[in-house]
Design an enzyme around this catalytic site. Structure first.
Site, PDB file in Angstrom:
ATOM      1  N   TYR B  77       0.836  -1.216   0.000  1.00 28.43           N
ATOM      2  CA  TYR B  77       0.000   0.000   0.000  1.00 28.43           C
ATOM      3  C   TYR B  77       0.866   1.260   0.000  1.00 28.43           C
ATOM      4  CZ  TYR B  77      -2.490   3.694   2.643  1.00 28.43           C
ATOM      5  OH  TYR B  77      -2.993   4.892   3.101  1.00 28.43           O
ATOM      6  N   HIS B  80       2.450   1.882  -3.231  1.00 26.71           N
ATOM      7  CA  HIS B  80       1.532   1.946  -4.383  1.00 26.71           C
ATOM      8  C   HIS B  80       1.508   3.375  -4.957  1.00 26.71           C
ATOM      9  CE1 HIS B  80      -2.086   1.657  -6.816  1.00 26.71           C
ATOM     10  NE2 HIS B  80      -2.124   0.353  -6.580  1.00 26.71           N
TER      11      HIS B  80
END
Lengths: 92, 92
Positions: B77, B80
């Site tokens: 995450y 990302h």
């Protein structure tokens, strides 16, 4: 902002002084977790230790999350003698 | 302490500078909430505003909680591109 609706979460970040032993920390956490059995408006309790990799945790090592049904329930919890006794064990 | 097992929560406390308008805050929160639709390892998102009465919130007014299945998912995450782009909008 909007008025809070639905569950209210009480979130506490903690760090411990170097002279607090792992056993003492475990005892404090167990005592905190046990409040959910003793204080009716406290509906759930979760906790965890820091595993972050962003280096933004400012030294906090533990998080404790308690769930209530309303702000009034939180106030009831804070004033509850069992909570007051527990809170007196901990510096804030 | 024990190794983290099960869900990993990413918890962010925030305060905003005085010159950040309520509209801008709403836009940022909507952008944050939308990450859950764009970043696969981010499994859930909740947020709320401070309603505490203990005066221990240190000026933080907002809390954001994202749920992941593992520490590796959090790392995914953070790296990302959609998260990186969003994070660049916000001072930490």
């Amino acid at each position: 902002m909007e008025e809070a609706k639905g569950p209210v979460k009480h979130v506490l970040l903690a760090k411990f002084k170097d002279d607090v032993s792992p056993e003492k920390i475990k005892e404090l956490i167990n005592g905190y977790a046990n409040l959910v059995n003793l204080i009716e408006p406290m509906k759930a309790f979760h906790w965890g230790t820091d595993v972050s990799i962003e280096n933004l945790h400012k030294g906090f090592t533990h998080i404790f999350e308690s769930t209530f049904e309303s702000k009034e329930a939180v106030a009831e919890y804070i004033a509850h003698p069992v909570h007051v006794e527990f809170a007196n064990l901990v510096d804030v």
